[in-house]
Design a protein around this motif. Structure first.
Motif, PDB file in Angstrom:
ATOM      1  N   PRO A   1     -74.773  22.641-101.930  1.00  0.00           N
ATOM      2  CA  PRO A   1     -75.451  23.920-102.565  1.00  0.00           C
ATOM      3  C   PRO A   1     -76.684  23.588-103.351  1.00  0.00           C
ATOM      4  N   VAL A   2     -77.609  24.199-102.965  1.00  0.00           N
ATOM      5  CA  VAL A   2     -79.167  24.015-103.886  1.00  0.00           C
ATOM      6  C   VAL A   2     -79.648  25.315-103.840  1.00  0.00           C
ATOM      7  N   ILE A   3     -80.116  25.511-105.117  1.00  0.00           N
ATOM      8  CA  ILE A   3     -81.180  26.739-105.380  1.00  0.00           C
ATOM      9  C   ILE A   3     -82.739  26.059-105.412  1.00  0.00           C
ATOM     10  N   VAL A   4     -83.430  26.585-104.354  1.00  0.00           N
ATOM     11  CA  VAL A   4     -84.674  25.754-104.188  1.00  0.00           C
ATOM     12  C   VAL A   4     -85.660  27.095-104.706  1.00  0.00           C
ATOM     13  N   MET A   5     -86.520  26.697-105.588  1.00  0.00           N
ATOM     14  CA  MET A   5     -87.589  27.524-106.188  1.00  0.00           C
ATOM     15  C   MET A   5     -88.982  26.951-106.393  1.00  0.00           C
ATOM     16  N   ARG A   6     -90.047  27.492-106.523  1.00  0.00           N
ATOM     17  CA  ARG A   6     -91.266  26.809-106.687  1.00  0.00           C
ATOM     18  C   ARG A   6     -91.322  26.436-108.040  1.00  0.00           C
ATOM     19  N   ALA A   7     -91.749  25.209-108.381  1.00  0.00           N
ATOM     20  CA  ALA A   7     -91.848  24.804-109.743  1.00  0.00           C
ATOM     21  C   ALA A   7     -92.973  25.971-110.353  1.00  0.00           C
ATOM     22  N   ALA A   8     -94.188  26.172-109.901  1.00  0.00           N
ATOM     23  CA  ALA A   8     -95.044  27.090-110.416  1.00  0.00           C
ATOM     24  C   ALA A   8     -94.542  28.604-110.787  1.00  0.00           C
ATOM     25  N   ASP A   9     -93.517  28.945-109.994  1.00  0.00           N
ATOM     26  CA  ASP A   9     -92.810  30.453-110.413  1.00  0.00           C
ATOM     27  C   ASP A   9     -92.294  30.384-111.767  1.00  0.00           C
ATOM     28  N   ILE A  10     -92.020  29.038-112.329  1.00  0.00           N
ATOM     29  CA  ILE A  10     -91.380  28.843-113.505  1.00  0.00           C
ATOM     30  C   ILE A  10     -92.039  28.296-114.795  1.00  0.00           C
ATOM     31  N   GLY A  11     -93.635  28.437-114.229  1.00  0.00           N
ATOM     32  CA  GLY A  11     -94.578  27.766-115.163  1.00  0.00           C
ATOM     33  C   GLY A  11     -94.769  26.370-115.335  1.00  0.00           C
ATOM     34  N   ARG A  12     -94.176  25.541-114.093  1.00  0.00           N
ATOM     35  CA  ARG A  12     -94.332  24.017-114.290  1.00  0.00           C
ATOM     36  C   ARG A  12     -95.105  23.687-113.145  1.00  0.00           C
ATOM     37  N   SER A  13     -95.698  22.130-113.099  1.00  0.00           N
ATOM     38  CA  SER A  13     -96.208  22.069-111.986  1.00  0.00           C
ATOM     39  C   SER A  13     -95.450  21.274-110.925  1.00  0.00           C
ATOM     40  N   GLY A  14     -94.538  20.806-111.112  1.00  0.00           N
ATOM     41  CA  GLY A  14     -93.644  20.196-110.033  1.00  0.00           C
ATOM     42  C   GLY A  14     -93.794  18.701-110.134  1.00  0.00           C
TER      43      GLY A  14
ATOM     44  N   VAL B   1     -87.533  35.305-110.482  1.00  0.00           N
ATOM     45  CA  VAL B   1     -87.819  34.058-109.637  1.00  0.00           C
ATOM     46  C   VAL B   1     -87.408  34.051-108.112  1.00  0.00           C
ATOM     47  N   PRO B   2     -88.260  33.915-106.982  1.00  0.00           N
ATOM     48  CA  PRO B   2     -87.894  33.955-105.791  1.00  0.00           C
ATOM     49  C   PRO B   2     -87.225  32.519-105.635  1.00  0.00           C
ATOM     50  N   CYS B   3     -86.050  32.416-104.957  1.00  0.00           N
ATOM     51  CA  CYS B   3     -85.141  31.410-104.838  1.00  0.00           C
ATOM     52  C   CYS B   3     -84.607  31.440-103.359  1.00  0.00           C
ATOM     53  N   THR B   4     -84.245  30.218-102.652  1.00  0.00           N
ATOM     54  CA  THR B   4     -83.617  30.139-101.609  1.00  0.00           C
ATOM     55  C   THR B   4     -82.276  29.542-102.045  1.00  0.00           C
ATOM     56  N   LEU B   5     -81.359  30.481-101.752  1.00  0.00           N
ATOM     57  CA  LEU B   5     -79.971  29.841-102.054  1.00  0.00           C
ATOM     58  C   LEU B   5     -79.396  29.178-100.651  1.00  0.00           C
ATOM     59  N   ILE B   6     -79.032  27.896-100.704  1.00  0.00           N
ATOM     60  CA  ILE B   6     -79.138  27.141 -99.412  1.00  0.00           C
ATOM     61  C   ILE B   6     -78.059  26.198 -99.317  1.00  0.00           C
ATOM     62  N   ASP B   7     -77.209  25.994 -98.241  1.00  0.00           N
ATOM     63  CA  ASP B   7     -76.480  25.034 -98.240  1.00  0.00           C
ATOM     64  C   ASP B   7     -76.382  24.136 -96.977  1.00  0.00           C
ATOM     65  N   ASN B   8     -77.168  22.949 -96.768  1.00  0.00           N
ATOM     66  CA  ASN B   8     -76.871  22.173 -95.528  1.00  0.00           C
ATOM     67  C   ASN B   8     -76.392  20.887 -95.904  1.00  0.00           C
ATOM     68  N   GLY B   9     -75.166  20.901 -96.448  1.00  0.00           N
ATOM     69  CA  GLY B   9     -74.450  19.608 -97.005  1.00  0.00           C
ATOM     70  C   GLY B   9     -74.372  19.695 -98.428  1.00  0.00           C
TER      71      GLY B   9
ATOM     72  N   SER C   1     -70.058  27.514-114.258  1.00  0.00           N
ATOM     73  CA  SER C   1     -70.339  26.837-115.581  1.00  0.00           C
ATOM     74  C   SER C   1     -69.868  25.635-115.787  1.00  0.00           C
ATOM     75  N   GLY C   2     -68.718  25.216-115.161  1.00  0.00           N
ATOM     76  CA  GLY C   2     -67.878  23.926-115.142  1.00  0.00           C
ATOM     77  C   GLY C   2     -68.225  23.249-113.971  1.00  0.00           C
ATOM     78  N   LYS C   3     -69.035  23.451-113.057  1.00  0.00           N
ATOM     79  CA  LYS C   3     -69.293  22.821-111.876  1.00  0.00           C
ATOM     80  C   LYS C   3     -70.514  21.850-111.821  1.00  0.00           C
ATOM     81  N   VAL C   4     -70.451  20.976-110.771  1.00  0.00           N
ATOM     82  CA  VAL C   4     -71.872  20.382-110.843  1.00  0.00           C
ATOM     83  C   VAL C   4     -72.669  20.909-109.552  1.00  0.00           C
ATOM     84  N   VAL C   5     -72.075  21.870-109.061  1.00  0.00           N
ATOM     85  CA  VAL C   5     -72.863  22.574-108.024  1.00  0.00           C
ATOM     86  C   VAL C   5     -73.112  24.112-108.432  1.00  0.00           C
ATOM     87  N   PRO C   6     -74.261  24.820-108.090  1.00  0.00           N
ATOM     88  CA  PRO C   6     -75.303  24.256-107.253  1.00  0.00           C
ATOM     89  C   PRO C   6     -76.130  23.350-107.648  1.00  0.00           C
ATOM     90  N   LYS C   7     -76.797  22.571-107.302  1.00  0.00           N
ATOM     91  CA  LYS C   7     -78.135  21.984-107.786  1.00  0.00           C
ATOM     92  C   LYS C   7     -79.207  22.684-107.873  1.00  0.00           C
TER      93      LYS C   7
END
Length: 372
Positions: free
Chosen positions: A199-212, A189-197, A246-252
């Motif tokens: 940590p978030v993994i951003v991915m297209r919903a379509a790339d994991i079979g969902r509409s978003g 899955v193509p992802c952007t691993l990014i932190d501007n305040g 595994s025990g953290k709330v980040v990344p989102k």
């Protein structure tokens, strides 16, 4: 044993709610502090029936506040995400919603004074070092709650709190793009691993079979989806300089899709194991930043406005969240110089929180606390 009583305010900040404390009122030892916070929120218990927590990640939050030791800053703010069914207190991430309540709390507690009809409080978030200016209406010397500002996810209207982030880039991961890449492929899955305040993994919903465009409830019941994005999250943790998450709330996690309601981008955010009813403040800023980057999954689906000053409407399950970005650099290599947004907040209760003394001893050995 007698109960321990500590002054507390319950405040709605943005679309979250939390218990706000003065740092000097809490135990100085981190383990004892975390044991107290677990007990005061009623954790671990899925209902948090014996505490102030609301049985949801958005209402199991704590703000620890003190005068700032940083020159040029007014207030230091330590955010704590308190586990619900686990005895965990995580001070790794930040929370822009709880941040919105810091100004009203600081005024009410006498940590700062009103500056006239509008007051700006400069806040340093201890978790990440991020500095933000909070500007509030203070016509009577305290934070006003009367106004026409509306944010999706909160009923009614209130006075606006304008938040401007001065240096959120890489606040947790050390760099905006901790891998140095706009796109990393994880689990195909193509992802952007990014932190501007945040940590978030951003991915297209379509790339994991969902509409978003699925509802929050539908996504929360989608076990196959949750298992897949958790595998991606666990793999991304070390790449984002976060280690074992595994025990953290980040990344989102943020699933993105083309906008549906005239906004810039549509999102479904996981925090990280439940789908957010809207989207967190820093997650919205980070997703908006990802949408600026050419070649990113977010940019490929976004309706991006032009110009140096850009207003991006980030759509989410219950409405939208507008982020303002100042964009410099070049078209090929844009740089987000400043991020801002609108929030509201309201003090709900002031009093003393009570915790059985025996609960501190019971929790002290099991509370997991992050280094500050």
């Amino acid at each position: 044993m007698a109960q321990i009583a500590i002054p507390c305010m319950l405040i709605r900040g943005g679309t979250s709610k939390g218990a706000y404390f003065l740092r000097g009122d809490l135990p100085a030892d981190n383990a004892a502090r975390d044991a107290f916070l677990l007990a005061v929120m009623g954790s671990p218990d899925k209902r948090q029936v014996d505490g102030l927590g609301g049985a949801h990640p958005l209402t199991s939050k704590v703000a620890i506040v003190s005068p700032s030791s940083e020159p040029g800053c007014d207030i230091d703010f330590l955010f704590a995400q308190v586990g619900i069914e686990t005895a965990q207190v995580d001070t790794t991430p930040n929370c822009g919603n709880i941040l919105a309540g810091i100004g009203p709390f600081a005024l009410a507690r006498g940590l700062v004074k009103a500056q006239g009809a509008r007051t700006t409080v400069r806040v340093r978030t201890i978790n990440t070092g991020t500095i933000a200016d909070l500007t509030m209406d203070t016509p009577d010397g305290e934070a006003s709650t009367e106004g026409s500002a509306r944010i999706d996810g909160v009923p009614g209207t209130s006075a606006p709190i304008d938040i401007g982030f001065l240096d959120a880039e890489g606040s947790v991961c050390g760099a905006l793009l901790p891998t140095g890449h706009v796109v990393d492929v994880i689990e195909s899955v193509p992802c952007t691993l990014i932190d501007n305040g945040m940590p978030v993994i951003v991915m297209r919903a379509a790339d994991i079979g969902r509409s978003g465009y699925e509802s929050r409830e539908e996504l929360d019941k989608d076990r196959e989806l949750k298992q897949r994005i958790e595998r991606i999250r666990l793999a991304a943790g070390p790449l984002m300089n976060l280690g074992d998450v595994s025990g953290k709330v980040v990344p989102k996690i943020a699933l993105v899709a083309p906008p549906q309601a005239g906004g810039a981008i549509c999102t479904r955010s996981f925090i990280p194991h439940e789908c957010h009813a809207s989207i967190g403040v820093f997650a919205a800023v980070t997703v908006a930043t990802a949408a600026v980057l050419p070649g990113s999954p977010a940019a490929s689906v976004a309706a991006m406005p032009e110009g140096r000053e850009r207003s991006l409407s980030v759509e989410h399950p219950t409405g939208e969240f507008t982020v303002t970005l100042t964009v410099g650099g070049t078209a090929e290599r844009p740089v987000v110089e400043r991020a801002g947004l609108l929030r509201t907040a309201r003090i709900l209760m002031e009093g003393r929180s009570f915790v059985p003394a025996s609960a501190l001893a019971a929790h002290a050995g099991s509370a997991r606390h992050a280094a500050e």
